[in-house]
Design a protein around this motif. Structure first.
Motif, PDB file in Angstrom:
ATOM      1  N   GLY A  57     102.088  50.549  46.736  1.00  0.00           N
ATOM      2  CA  GLY A  57     102.200  51.833  46.044  1.00  0.00           C
ATOM      3  C   GLY A  57     101.517  52.979  46.749  1.00  0.00           C
ATOM      4  N   CYS A  58     101.639  53.065  48.062  1.00  0.00           N
ATOM      5  CA  CYS A  58     101.031  54.152  48.827  1.00  0.00           C
ATOM      6  C   CYS A  58     101.642  55.492  48.422  1.00  0.00           C
ATOM      7  N   GLY A  59     100.797  56.512  48.317  1.00  0.00           N
ATOM      8  CA  GLY A  59     101.264  57.834  47.942  1.00  0.00           C
ATOM      9  C   GLY A  59     101.945  58.530  49.105  1.00  0.00           C
ATOM     10  N   GLN A  60     102.975  59.289  48.781  1.00  0.00           N
ATOM     11  CA  GLN A  60     103.706  60.044  49.797  1.00  0.00           C
ATOM     12  C   GLN A  60     103.886  61.486  49.350  1.00  0.00           C
ATOM     13  N   LYS A  61     103.947  62.372  50.334  1.00  0.00           N
ATOM     14  CA  LYS A  61     104.345  63.753  50.107  1.00  0.00           C
ATOM     15  C   LYS A  61     105.713  63.902  50.743  1.00  0.00           C
ATOM     16  N   VAL A  62     106.695  64.296  49.939  1.00  0.00           N
ATOM     17  CA  VAL A  62     108.072  64.467  50.414  1.00  0.00           C
ATOM     18  C   VAL A  62     108.338  65.968  50.512  1.00  0.00           C
ATOM     19  N   TYR A  63     108.598  66.435  51.717  1.00  0.00           N
ATOM     20  CA  TYR A  63     108.859  67.849  51.973  1.00  0.00           C
ATOM     21  C   TYR A  63     110.368  68.096  51.899  1.00  0.00           C
ATOM     22  N   VAL A  64     110.752  69.085  51.093  1.00  0.00           N
ATOM     23  CA  VAL A  64     112.163  69.361  50.825  1.00  0.00           C
ATOM     24  C   VAL A  64     112.474  70.810  51.172  1.00  0.00           C
ATOM     25  N   ARG A  65     113.584  71.006  51.904  1.00  0.00           N
ATOM     26  CA  ARG A  65     114.079  72.352  52.201  1.00  0.00           C
ATOM     27  C   ARG A  65     115.570  72.390  51.907  1.00  0.00           C
ATOM     28  N   ASN A  66     115.982  73.349  51.096  1.00  0.00           N
ATOM     29  CA  ASN A  66     117.393  73.496  50.708  1.00  0.00           C
ATOM     30  C   ASN A  66     117.954  72.212  50.110  1.00  0.00           C
ATOM     31  N   GLY A  67     117.142  71.518  49.330  1.00  0.00           N
ATOM     32  CA  GLY A  67     117.599  70.304  48.650  1.00  0.00           C
ATOM     33  C   GLY A  67     117.665  69.074  49.541  1.00  0.00           C
ATOM     34  N   LYS A  68     117.189  69.161  50.772  1.00  0.00           N
ATOM     35  CA  LYS A  68     117.234  68.021  51.698  1.00  0.00           C
ATOM     36  C   LYS A  68     115.823  67.658  52.146  1.00  0.00           C
ATOM     37  N   VAL A  69     115.573  66.361  52.273  1.00  0.00           N
ATOM     38  CA  VAL A  69     114.268  65.876  52.729  1.00  0.00           C
ATOM     39  C   VAL A  69     114.114  66.193  54.212  1.00  0.00           C
ATOM     40  N   THR A  70     113.020  66.876  54.569  1.00  0.00           N
ATOM     41  CA  THR A  70     112.775  67.214  55.970  1.00  0.00           C
ATOM     42  C   THR A  70     111.653  66.393  56.582  1.00  0.00           C
ATOM     43  N   GLN A  71     110.740  65.899  55.754  1.00  0.00           N
ATOM     44  CA  GLN A  71     109.611  65.120  56.274  1.00  0.00           C
ATOM     45  C   GLN A  71     108.979  64.341  55.130  1.00  0.00           C
ATOM     46  N   ILE A  72     108.448  63.172  55.444  1.00  0.00           N
ATOM     47  CA  ILE A  72     107.670  62.389  54.486  1.00  0.00           C
ATOM     48  C   ILE A  72     106.379  61.985  55.175  1.00  0.00           C
ATOM     49  N   GLU A  73     105.259  62.274  54.515  1.00  0.00           N
ATOM     50  CA  GLU A  73     103.942  61.954  55.057  1.00  0.00           C
ATOM     51  C   GLU A  73     103.116  61.252  53.993  1.00  0.00           C
ATOM     52  N   GLY A  74     102.036  60.630  54.424  1.00  0.00           N
ATOM     53  CA  GLY A  74     101.095  60.027  53.491  1.00  0.00           C
ATOM     54  C   GLY A  74     100.399  61.099  52.676  1.00  0.00           C
ATOM     55  N   ASP A  75     100.100  60.791  51.432  1.00  0.00           N
ATOM     56  CA  ASP A  75      99.435  61.736  50.536  1.00  0.00           C
ATOM     57  C   ASP A  75      97.929  61.519  50.599  1.00  0.00           C
ATOM     58  N   PRO A  76      97.174  62.477  51.135  1.00  0.00           N
ATOM     59  CA  PRO A  76      95.725  62.292  51.239  1.00  0.00           C
ATOM     60  C   PRO A  76      95.029  62.219  49.878  1.00  0.00           C
ATOM     61  N   ASP A  77      95.683  62.682  48.810  1.00  0.00           N
ATOM     62  CA  ASP A  77      95.092  62.620  47.474  1.00  0.00           C
ATOM     63  C   ASP A  77      95.330  61.283  46.784  1.00  0.00           C
ATOM     64  N   SER A  78      96.092  60.389  47.405  1.00  0.00           N
ATOM     65  CA  SER A  78      96.372  59.085  46.806  1.00  0.00           C
ATOM     66  C   SER A  78      95.127  58.201  46.888  1.00  0.00           C
ATOM     67  N   PRO A  79      94.664  57.679  45.743  1.00  0.00           N
ATOM     68  CA  PRO A  79      93.494  56.801  45.784  1.00  0.00           C
ATOM     69  C   PRO A  79      93.803  55.445  46.425  1.00  0.00           C
ATOM     70  N   ILE A  80      95.072  55.114  46.566  1.00  0.00           N
ATOM     71  CA  ILE A  80      95.460  53.822  47.135  1.00  0.00           C
ATOM     72  C   ILE A  80      95.485  53.880  48.652  1.00  0.00           C
TER      73      ILE A  80
END
Length: 189
Positions: A57-80
């Motif tokens: 259950g690692c946290g992710q930040k999904v970056y979206v532009r114009n309704g399309k995913v442009t990047q996915i990175e780890g979420d530094p705020d995720s306690p996991i």
């Protein structure tokens, strides 16, 4: 381009004459690298999510532009995961952006050689009919000694590692309600 422009464009010259004597910052930048911008900067919004690959259950930040995913990175705020992702999690953008991703129902009839496209409603009806028929035909109310069983061995469930915990929980509830006892999750194996 004159000689002076060439000399000033040379990283060693910038390193020796500028404020970056170790050559780890501006002195080492080329004109091309100065023009680059992170893909995350141009995103319209950032959606927090959970990596779909395993039960961690690692946290992710999904970056979206114009309704399309442009990047996915780890979420530094995720306690996991605290911003970290394994190689599969780092590549999870491919799940939604790959041109080879199957986005429609494909069905191959028994003994068939070709896949055919089905309407989602038709496919769901076929699955429901087969599950209910198998349950009806393989239902065991009691065993030989009269002990109550109320189960079926006619189907089983193996939840995938790309399903999240909530989806696997709901599948467990569904298959238990249907009377199946062979229920497992790939992420646990």
């Amino acid at each position: 381009m004159g000689v002076r422009d060439w000399i000033e464009g040379w990283p060693v010259y910038r390193q020796l004459t500028g404020a970056d004597p170790l050559g780890r910052g501006k002195a080492a930048e080329s004109a091309r690298s100065r023009a680059l911008a992170p893909r995350t900067r141009s995103a319209d919004r950032v959606v927090r999510s959970v990596c779909p690959y395993c039960a961690v259950g690692c946290g992710q930040k999904v970056y979206v532009r114009n309704g399309k995913v442009t990047q996915i990175e780890g979420d530094p705020d995720s306690p996991i995961s605290r911003g970290r992702l394994c190689p599969k999690g780092s590549a999870s953008k491919q799940l939604v952006t790959s041109p080879g991703r199957v986005t429609e129902v494909l069905y191959r009839r028994p003994h068939g050689r070709e896949w055919e496209r089905l309407d989602l409603g038709q496919a769901m009806d076929m699955i429901a009919e087969r599950v209910l028929r198998t349950r009806r035909e393989t239902w065991q109310d009691t065993d030989e000694e009269g002990r109550t069983l109320k189960r079926t061995l006619g189907f089983a469930s193996l939840g995938g590692a790309t399903l999240d915990n909530e989806e696997n929980y709901l599948m467990k509830k569904l298959y238990t309600a249907l009377g199946a006892i062979q229920i497992e999750n790939q992420a646990r194996i």
